[in-house]
Motif scaffolding. Sequence first.
Motif, PDB file in Angstrom:
ATOM      1  N   GLY A 186     -30.804  12.275 -17.155  1.00 45.91           N
ATOM      2  CA  GLY A 186     -30.547  13.657 -16.756  1.00 45.91           C
ATOM      3  C   GLY A 186     -29.093  14.042 -16.966  1.00 45.91           C
ATOM      4  N   GLY A 187     -28.729  15.191 -16.368  1.00 46.64           N
ATOM      5  CA  GLY A 187     -27.362  15.683 -16.534  1.00 46.64           C
ATOM      6  C   GLY A 187     -26.332  14.722 -15.964  1.00 46.64           C
ATOM      7  N   GLY A 188     -26.707  14.061 -14.875  1.00 45.88           N
ATOM      8  CA  GLY A 188     -25.782  13.114 -14.258  1.00 45.88           C
ATOM      9  C   GLY A 188     -25.486  11.945 -15.181  1.00 45.88           C
ATOM     10  N   GLU A 189     -26.497  11.548 -15.948  1.00 46.63           N
ATOM     11  CA  GLU A 189     -26.311  10.429 -16.867  1.00 46.63           C
ATOM     12  C   GLU A 189     -25.460  10.870 -18.050  1.00 46.63           C
TER      13      GLU A 189
ATOM     14  N   VAL B 292     -18.292  14.215  -8.314  1.00 50.24           N
ATOM     15  CA  VAL B 292     -19.227  14.850  -7.391  1.00 50.24           C
ATOM     16  C   VAL B 292     -20.043  15.911  -8.122  1.00 50.24           C
ATOM     17  N   HIS B 293     -21.346  15.698  -8.205  1.00 48.42           N
ATOM     18  CA  HIS B 293     -22.207  16.737  -8.772  1.00 48.42           C
ATOM     19  C   HIS B 293     -22.498  17.786  -7.714  1.00 48.42           C
ATOM     20  N   TYR B 294     -22.959  17.309  -6.602  1.00 43.86           N
ATOM     21  CA  TYR B 294     -23.198  18.181  -5.462  1.00 43.86           C
ATOM     22  C   TYR B 294     -22.648  17.462  -4.247  1.00 43.86           C
ATOM     23  N   PRO B 295     -21.925  18.167  -3.393  1.00 46.99           N
ATOM     24  CA  PRO B 295     -21.516  17.486  -2.170  1.00 46.99           C
ATOM     25  C   PRO B 295     -22.751  17.122  -1.350  1.00 46.99           C
TER      26      PRO B 295
ATOM     27  N   CYS C  38     -15.184  17.053 -10.097  1.00 46.97           N
ATOM     28  CA  CYS C  38     -16.504  17.669 -10.067  1.00 46.97           C
ATOM     29  C   CYS C  38     -16.755  18.352 -11.395  1.00 46.97           C
ATOM     30  N   ASN C  39     -17.914  18.987 -11.521  1.00 42.27           N
ATOM     31  CA  ASN C  39     -18.350  19.509 -12.824  1.00 42.27           C
ATOM     32  C   ASN C  39     -17.225  20.146 -13.619  1.00 42.27           C
ATOM     33  N   SER C  40     -16.592  21.144 -13.025  1.00 46.15           N
ATOM     34  CA  SER C  40     -15.463  21.710 -13.720  1.00 46.15           C
ATOM     35  C   SER C  40     -14.279  20.925 -13.168  1.00 46.15           C
TER      36      SER C  40
ATOM     37  N   SER D 113     -14.917  29.157 -18.251  1.00 41.34           N
ATOM     38  CA  SER D 113     -14.203  27.959 -18.709  1.00 41.34           C
ATOM     39  C   SER D 113     -15.175  26.868 -19.114  1.00 41.34           C
ATOM     40  N   ARG D 114     -16.408  26.962 -18.625  1.00 43.29           N
ATOM     41  CA  ARG D 114     -17.386  25.922 -18.999  1.00 43.29           C
ATOM     42  C   ARG D 114     -17.782  26.017 -20.465  1.00 43.29           C
ATOM     43  N   ARG D 115     -17.427  27.144 -21.089  1.00 44.37           N
ATOM     44  CA  ARG D 115     -17.706  27.256 -22.519  1.00 44.37           C
ATOM     45  C   ARG D 115     -17.025  26.142 -23.296  1.00 44.37           C
TER      46      ARG D 115
HETATM   47  C1  LIG Z   1     -23.153  20.296 -12.090  1.00 46.76           C
HETATM   48  O1  LIG Z   1     -23.864  19.331 -12.817  1.00 46.76           O
HETATM   49  C2  LIG Z   1     -25.229  19.298 -12.539  1.00 46.76           C
HETATM   50  C3  LIG Z   1     -25.849  18.163 -13.283  1.00 46.76           C
HETATM   51  O2  LIG Z   1     -24.955  17.518 -14.101  1.00 46.76           O
HETATM   52  C4  LIG Z   1     -25.850  20.644 -12.911  1.00 46.76           C
HETATM   53  O3  LIG Z   1     -27.240  20.636 -12.670  1.00 46.76           O
HETATM   54  C5  LIG Z   1     -25.178  21.716 -12.076  1.00 46.76           C
HETATM   55  O4  LIG Z   1     -25.694  22.984 -12.399  1.00 46.76           O
HETATM   56  C6  LIG Z   1     -23.704  21.688 -12.321  1.00 46.76           C
HETATM   57  N1  LIG Z   1     -23.059  22.619 -11.444  1.00 46.76           N
HETATM   58  C7  LIG Z   1     -22.163  23.504 -11.868  1.00 46.76           C
HETATM   59  C8  LIG Z   1     -21.563  24.342 -10.816  1.00 46.76           C
HETATM   60  O5  LIG Z   1     -21.879  23.588 -13.030  1.00 46.76           O
END
Ligand SMILES: *[C@@H]1O[C@H](CO)[C@@H](O)[C@H](O)[C@H]1NC(C)=O
Length: 522
Positions: free
Chosen positions: A108-111, A231-234, A289-291, A490-492
């Motif tokens: 998944g995304g975490g991997e 941290v993906h989600y707290p 975390c993600n960003s 910025s995630r772009r």
């Molecule tokens: C953080 O990453 C997870 C999985 O990697 C994703 O599902 C989630 O939407 C992301 N959250 C943000 C705020 O980008």
Amino acid sequence: MSSKKLLFGLIAAVPVAALLTPFLALLLLRLWGSLLHAGSSDRRHAICAHVEEERKAAREQRRKSQDLGDDDWEKVENTASAPNGGVPKDTEWEGIVGFFHPFCNAGGGGERVLWAAIAATQRQWPNAICAVYTGDHEIDKSAIVAKVEERFDIVLREETVTFIYLTTRQFVLPSSWPYFTLLGQSLGSLVLAWDAFHLLVPDIFIDTMGYAFAVAFCKLLFPSVPTAAYVHYPTISTDMLASLDDQTGTRGIHSGLGGGRRGQVKRYYWHFFARLYGWVGRHIDVVMCNSTWTYNHIMEDLIHSIALTPQTSAARSRDNIILYIAQFRPEKNHSLILRAFSRYVHHLSHNSDPARLVMIGSVRANTPDEKHIYALRIEARELGINERTTFITDAPFSTIQEFLGKASIGVNGMYAEHFGIGNVEGLAAGLIPVVHRSGGPYLDIVVPFQGGEVGFHAETEQEYAEAFEKVAGMDGDAILAMRTRGRASSRRFGEGVFRDGWVKNMQELVRLQRKINPGKKS
Ligand SMILES: *[C@@H]1O[C@H](CO)[C@@H](O)[C@H](O)[C@H]1NC(C)=O
Ligand SMILES: *[C@@H]1O[C@H](CO)[C@@H](O)[C@H](O)[C@H]1NC(C)=O
């Protein structure tokens, strides 16, 4: 007494000692840590030797396929263009980075994060070993490497990845903890972490699945091992706490469950857990975390959850600080920003909270840059803004993070800057950018997103000053919307930003590791 019995004795003794005295508990943890260290050192040597062999074989193969002599190949390897955002490779560091990822075959995304992190680490530190702690026993290394490439388009160097197999994964399954699941899983992750450390104590320990307790545990056992958490989600968030009191039923599955005696228990439990989580968070050296750059906010949210004000990190009120992060070099045009700031504070600003300008950057030693910053300081004095202007040279990572977390505006004064990762960092951290109307910042970074602006462009002193005033004059909702859009935009820059961000964080960990263990080669 066998060492196993001694270990279990220690496990039992820690909570008892913690009740008596935290000091004694810490002492026991350290003792336990050194036993684990000693107990796993043979395996460590075996892993290093094995990786060395595989590395040799892989080199040989690559050399053959390119038909180069040994020396030539060495040259190619060491001078290959810097792979990570222009940061030169570090071939000296040979430590073991432990990635705690018990479910690494989930795909998944975490991997994706795990593998991208390992790929970035391998490129930057080619002689480091990446050890993945996993509960998936059936996996085969070559198969995983092939799968990662096929599925995520991430190319790993097989020879420096190694898997450490955990046998206690059931302790973190929610089904093992029908009551008090959050707490149970967190305690379960301690067992899993112990399982991991008794197999191998790494030089740097990184959790990529959200087991914050395991990371703090590592810090307590081995103070010399720098730690990080992605941290993906707290595990618990201010939103969850707030949802207990919600009467509208719109705040997720826990909406409005805070009533009655049961609700009261849940409330106490969650608040207790939030405190614990905050405490745990403070034992982790680097939190991402993600960003990546927003990690500070996550942590602060956690720690502030004690105050129980539900607010997003973007909404948290920021200081009236204009931040310019750039090397102190003439082409960055700090002088333009100083003059604009002077114009702003002397002629435009009516804000009761006086603005400050913070300039952070490195100064290359023994270059004209040293004179340059001296001239800038004099200029600030002449402009009458020296009291409000702070120059910080060669700031540690933590200082940069701190200012990214609390400043309002991120400014850039350079003409035709190519890209400027600093601008993306600022955007990702929720700063409102005021950038030069040229180059990458203008064309690629500060561009409308989701139907709205994410910042301002300027060229002249006057335009910059006006942009500062515009930001100061925006109301709370508008500014929050703009920050949120900016962060989303910025995630772009996804992959590249992730990689550069990862390398930065890793550099901090490697620096810490070297500092704590001077002279030790790995
Ligand atoms: C953080 O990453 C997870 C999985 O990697 C994703 O599902 C989630 O939407 C992301 N959250 C943000 C705020 O980008
Ligand atoms: C700085 O900006 C000013 C105003 O745009 C410009 O005139 C000057 O040439 C710039 N300096 C440098 C070194 O780019």
